[in-house]
Design an enzyme around this catalytic site. Sequence first.
Site, PDB file in Angstrom:
ATOM      1  CE  LYS A  72      14.249  -4.087  10.067  1.00  0.00           C
ATOM      2  NZ  LYS A  72      13.239  -2.933  10.563  1.00  0.00           N
ATOM      3  CG  ASP A 113      11.222  -2.629  14.208  1.00  0.00           C
ATOM      4  OD1 ASP A 113      12.318  -1.945  14.702  1.00  0.00           O
ATOM      5  OD2 ASP A 113      11.354  -3.059  13.079  1.00  0.00           O
ATOM      6  NE  ARG A 163       1.637   3.304  -3.378  1.00  0.00           N
ATOM      7  CZ  ARG A 163       2.885   3.500  -3.853  1.00  0.00           C
ATOM      8  NH1 ARG A 163       3.369   4.653  -4.363  1.00  0.00           N
ATOM      9  NH2 ARG A 163       3.890   2.712  -3.385  1.00  0.00           N
TER      10      ARG A 163
HETATM   11  P1  ATR Z   1       8.987   0.087   5.482  1.00  0.00           P
HETATM   12  O1  ATR Z   1       9.970  -1.225   5.823  1.00  0.00           O
HETATM   13  O2  ATR Z   1       9.693   1.460   6.093  1.00  0.00           O
HETATM   14  O3  ATR Z   1       7.605   0.120   5.780  1.00  0.00           O
HETATM   15  P2  ATR Z   1       8.242  -0.605   2.846  1.00  0.00           P
HETATM   16  O4  ATR Z   1       7.893  -2.071   3.154  1.00  0.00           O
HETATM   17  O5  ATR Z   1       8.638  -0.372   1.551  1.00  0.00           O
HETATM   18  O6  ATR Z   1       8.922   0.092   3.960  1.00  0.00           O
HETATM   19  O7  ATR Z   1       6.907   0.200   3.058  1.00  0.00           O
HETATM   20  C1  ATR Z   1       6.849   1.615   2.653  1.00  0.00           C
HETATM   21  C2  ATR Z   1       5.331   2.120   3.053  1.00  0.00           C
HETATM   22  O8  ATR Z   1       4.969   3.422   2.370  1.00  0.00           O
HETATM   23  C3  ATR Z   1       4.150   1.436   2.136  1.00  0.00           C
HETATM   24  O9  ATR Z   1       2.783   1.314   2.908  1.00  0.00           O
HETATM   25  C4  ATR Z   1       4.062   1.949   0.848  1.00  0.00           C
HETATM   26  O10 ATR Z   1       2.552   1.828   0.201  1.00  0.00           O
HETATM   27  P3  ATR Z   1       2.508   0.562  -0.832  1.00  0.00           P
HETATM   28  O11 ATR Z   1       2.350  -0.593   0.084  1.00  0.00           O
HETATM   29  O12 ATR Z   1       1.090   1.066  -1.312  1.00  0.00           O
HETATM   30  O13 ATR Z   1       3.660   0.530  -1.753  1.00  0.00           O
HETATM   31  C5  ATR Z   1       4.117   3.386   1.482  1.00  0.00           C
HETATM   32  N1  ATR Z   1       4.443   4.379   0.242  1.00  0.00           N
HETATM   33  C6  ATR Z   1       5.769   4.440  -0.387  1.00  0.00           C
HETATM   34  N2  ATR Z   1       5.902   5.307  -1.133  1.00  0.00           N
HETATM   35  C7  ATR Z   1       4.595   5.780  -1.305  1.00  0.00           C
HETATM   36  C8  ATR Z   1       3.798   6.743  -2.207  1.00  0.00           C
HETATM   37  N3  ATR Z   1       4.517   7.437  -3.040  1.00  0.00           N
HETATM   38  N4  ATR Z   1       2.689   7.044  -1.801  1.00  0.00           N
HETATM   39  C9  ATR Z   1       1.953   6.328  -1.184  1.00  0.00           C
HETATM   40  N5  ATR Z   1       2.341   5.431  -0.274  1.00  0.00           N
HETATM   41  C10 ATR Z   1       3.755   5.258  -0.450  1.00  0.00           C
END
Ligand code: ATR
Length: 303
Positions: A72, A113, A163
Amino acid sequence: MAVVDKNETAMLAVFGNPVEHSLSPIIHQHFAHQEGRKLSYEKILVAKSFESSALEFFSAGGLGCNITVPCKLDAYAFVSELTDRAQIAHAVNTIKLKYADDGTGFYVGDNTDGEGLFSDLVRLDCPLDGARILILGAGGATRGIVPTLLTKAKLKSLTIANRTVSKAQDILTTTTDFYRKKNISLDLHELKACSYEDLATAGGAFDVILNATSLSLNHELPAITDEVYSGARFVYDLFYTQDGSTVFTQKAKALGVAASYDGLGMLVGQAALSYKMWFGFTPDIAKTLEHMRSVLKQRAAAK
Ligand code: ATR
């Protein structure tokens, strides 16, 4: 020239890696069936560069495409024109090849989206008016949905918990700065970025909770206390499953939240907006959604 005649086969595709799992071809063929249009819609695995794959596709007669993870941002860099919402989201999930008066082709990038989610929330009677909304996660999905929620829903407050708090703060700052520069005022009382721990004492503070983390994919829950769910009337997981429930919606249901939904309707909703951008036709989302549930059920039964 781009094909718009319904009887000539319009060439579309979705780009991603992985892309095999994508439901977009089935969704768009269902829309095309509704409109009575001939369509070819392929899945293109981007092994090396999005730009070279996209140029090859368009020079072969492609009219438009969808873009999924992880392309993207590359699609954002590829296009020559961006819609506001794609600009804020810093991500493009839809491209249309357009032509200037002198016949020169150019690529327009959009991000559907947020509108896709919004249309699904409206369809599901989500109590958005005056709502205190909590978004869990601050990744690409949240970046895509916040602009629409801030401009279309009449929210009382919007909180993003993540997080990594700085990512949540960054989304709020860049989005509000964008609108300020455009002199678009956001009629909202409170915007906040915080950690999951900060929510510990936030029992009853939210009417609507959206899970935009990628945790449901691994059947994991965001690290929020049960109290955070209490008082919520509606929860929505952007992740979708075959039967419409995720670990997150199940948890909310067990804690007494009256309405809980997965994100299949958002997937169909964002696709419908792409389709409209390409052909000007608005598909019936409910019909396609019903079809997609049965497709997913058949797939699960075949496993
Ligand atoms: P997407 O495009 O689907 O939003 P992404 O950009 O990789 O995917 O974002 C994933 C989200 O899930 C983020 O908010 C991530 O938190 P961080 O920004 O702190 O990385 C969250 N996420 C993924 N794995 C996680 C975990 N084990 N615990 C808490 N948050 C998690």
